[in-house]
Design an enzyme around this catalytic site. Structure first.
Site, short mmCIF file in Angstrom:
data_model
loop_
_atom_site.label_atom_id
_atom_site.label_comp_id
_atom_site.label_asym_id
_atom_site.label_seq_id
_atom_site.Cartn_x
_atom_site.Cartn_y
_atom_site.Cartn_z
N THR A 1 -11.73 9.27 -1.96
CA THR A 1 -11.67 9.27 -0.50
C THR A 1 -10.66 10.32 -0.05
O THR A 1 -9.65 10.55 -0.71
CB THR A 1 -11.37 7.86 0.08
N CYS B 1 -4.27 5.48 7.25
CA CYS B 1 -5.17 4.59 6.51
C CYS B 1 -4.62 4.35 5.11
O CYS B 1 -3.82 5.13 4.60
CB CYS B 1 -6.56 5.21 6.39
N HIS C 1 -11.29 2.21 1.92
CA HIS C 1 -10.51 3.07 2.82
C HIS C 1 -10.24 2.26 4.09
O HIS C 1 -11.05 2.21 5.01
CB HIS C 1 -11.33 4.34 3.12
#
Lengths: 208, 161
Positions: free
Chosen positions: B22, B28, B45
Site C-alpha cells: 500500500t 492512515c 489501509h
C-alpha cells in the site's frame, strides 16, 4: 457516492467556475511574484474514489512540495498548492534567486516557499470569499515535501466519514516554458457543498 | 510472484510467494498480519479510528480500525491461517502537519494508531514491530513468503521490520 449523485451539469459548471476564479486570482498573484506570464488549464471537477485523488499529481508515491491549509468558517475544506520538485526549485529561483535542490533546503528556503504558498492560497480563498460572500478563514499554512498520497489524505478525513468519494476542484497552472507547473486543489468538506451552492443561488437537490 | 495493491480503506490477503503493498500512508495506518506457519499475510489501509464516526448508513469495512482488523482476521482464517499464529506489524499514523495539532481532525494519525492497537489487543494479537508517528509518509510492502515488512519513506530510505 450517494452524496454526489444529485449533481447535474449545472452544478459541475459552477464548481469549475469556482476553480477558475480562485485559481485565476492565484495565478495573477504568482505572475506578479515571478514577473512572468502564467497560464492556467480549465479546472477539473472530479468525483473520484479516495485512491485516485493523487493520480493527477503523479500518483500516491510521487514526491511533491505542498503548501496545505484548512479552510475554516462558513464552508470548511482543505486547500493544497502542489508543485513537483523541479518546479519548486525553479519557482524559488525565479522569486528569490536561490537555486537549491529541494532536499538541500534550509529554513530560509522553506520559509520563502511557505510564504509564496501563503500568498497564492490566500488570493484563491479571498476571491472565493468575495464571489460567494461567505466567511472563509484560512488556517496557518503548512509546508511538506513528501508523498502526494500521504499529503492529500489530509483533505479526505471529513469526507471519509460520509462516503468513499471525494470531490476535488483541481486547477493546473504553468509558466510559459513549463519550467514551473503545479496545481491548486480545493477539497470541500461534505457539508460545505450545499452551503457553497446556496451562497450562489444554485439549486441543489441535496438540500434537506 | 504477484504484488497485490491495497488501496485506501481497503484490505486483502496474500499467500506466499505473493506480496501486499500500500502506498502513501500519511495519517492512515497500514496494519499487516502474518501467520508464519501457513505463510499467509493480510494487510489493511486504515483511514479512521472508529466506525462510530461514520455519518452515513453504510460502513466501508476496511476504512475503520475497529471494523477492518476483525474482518482481516476472518479473511485470513478463511484463507487457512490460524489466529493463534497471527502476529501484527503496524506502520503509518504520521502527523504530517504538526501546526494544526489542536484539532481532533488533524490528530487523526495518533488516534488511528491507538485504535489499531486497541483492536489488535481485543483480538489477542501481538504487535511484533511498529513504525508509527513522526511526520513523514510511508509506503509499505509485506512479503507473504517470510513476513518481512518493508517500509519506505522519502527522507529515510527503506527499512525492513
Amino acid at each position: 457516492m450517494a452524496y454526489f449523485t444529485k449533481f447535474g451539469d449545472f452544478q459541475f459548471d459552477v464548481l469549475r467556475e469556482i476553480g477558475n476564479i480562485g485559481a485565476g486570482h492565484a495565478a495573477t498573484a504568482l505572475s506578479k511574484l515571478m514577473q512572468k506570464e502564467i497560464d492556467m488549464k480549465v479546472p477539473q471537477v472530479n468525483i473520484i474514489p479516495f485512491d485516485k485523488v493523487a493520480d493527477c499529481v503523479g500518483g500516491a508515491e510521487a514526491v511533491v512540495v505542498t503548501v496545505f491549509l484548512r479552510v475554516e468558517g462558513d464552508c470548511p475544506g482543505s486547500m493544497f498548492f502542489i508543485l513537483d520538485l523541479d518546479s519548486a526549485r525553479h519557482l524559488l529561483e525565479q522569486i528569490t534567486g536561490i537555486n537549491k535542490d529541494v532536499y538541500e533546503w534550509e529554513e530560509l528556503e522553506v520559509s520563502a516557499l511557505h510564504e509564496i504558498g501563503n500568498i497564492l492560497t490566500g488570493s484563491y480563498l479571498s476571491s472565493l470569499a468575495d464571489f460567494t460572500q461567505l466567511n472563509l478563514q484560512p488556517s496557518v499554512p503548512a509546508l511538506a515535501v513528501d508523498m502526494a498520497g500521504a499529503i492529500l489524505s489530509y483533505g479526505l478525513i471529513a469526507l471519509g466519514q460520509v462516503g468513499d468519494f471525494a470531490l476535488t476542484i483541481d486547477t493546473a497552472f504553468f509558466e510559459g516554458n513549463e519550467k514551473v507547473k503545479g496545481n491548486f486543489f480545493l477539497i470541500p468538506d461534505p457539508e460545505s457543498l450545499p452551503i457553497l451552492f446556496r451562497s450562489l443561488g444554485v439549486p441543489f437537490d441535496g438540500d434537506n | 510472484m504477484e504484488i497485490i495493491k491495497i488501496g485506501m480503506a481497503d484490505l486483502g490477503v496474500a499467500k506466499s510467494p505473493s506480496k501486499l503493498r500500500t502506498t502513501g500512508l500519511g495519517s492512515c495506518v497500514g496494519v499487516v498480519l502474518y501467520d508464519h506457519i501457513h505463510k499467509i499475510a493480510g494487510m489493511a489501509h486504515v483511514m479512521l479510528p472508529e466506525s462510530s464516526l461514520a455519518k452515513s448508513g453504510e460502513v466501508t469495512i476496511g476504512k475503520y480500525a475497529d471494523t477492518a482488523i476483525p474482518h482481516l482476521i476472518d479473511l485470513m482464517e478463511k484463507a487457512g491461517a490460524q489466529t493463534r499464529n497471527i502476529v501484527a506489524k503496524i506502520a503509518g499514523g504520521a502527523q504530517m502537519f504538526a501546526f494544526l495539532g489542536n484539532s481532533d481532525t488533524m490528530r487523526i494519525g495518533p488516534r488511528n494508531v491507538e485504535a489499531c492497537k486497541q483492536a489488535l489487543k481485543e483480538a489477542n494479537i501481538r504487535i511484533v514491530a511498529e513504525d508509527t508517528g513522526g511526520n513523514c509518509g510511508r509506503t509499505i510492502e509485506m512479503d507473504a513468503a517470510n513476513g518481512v515488512l518493508q517500509i519506505r519513506t522519502v527522507n529515510q530510505g527503506v527499512k525492513e521490520v
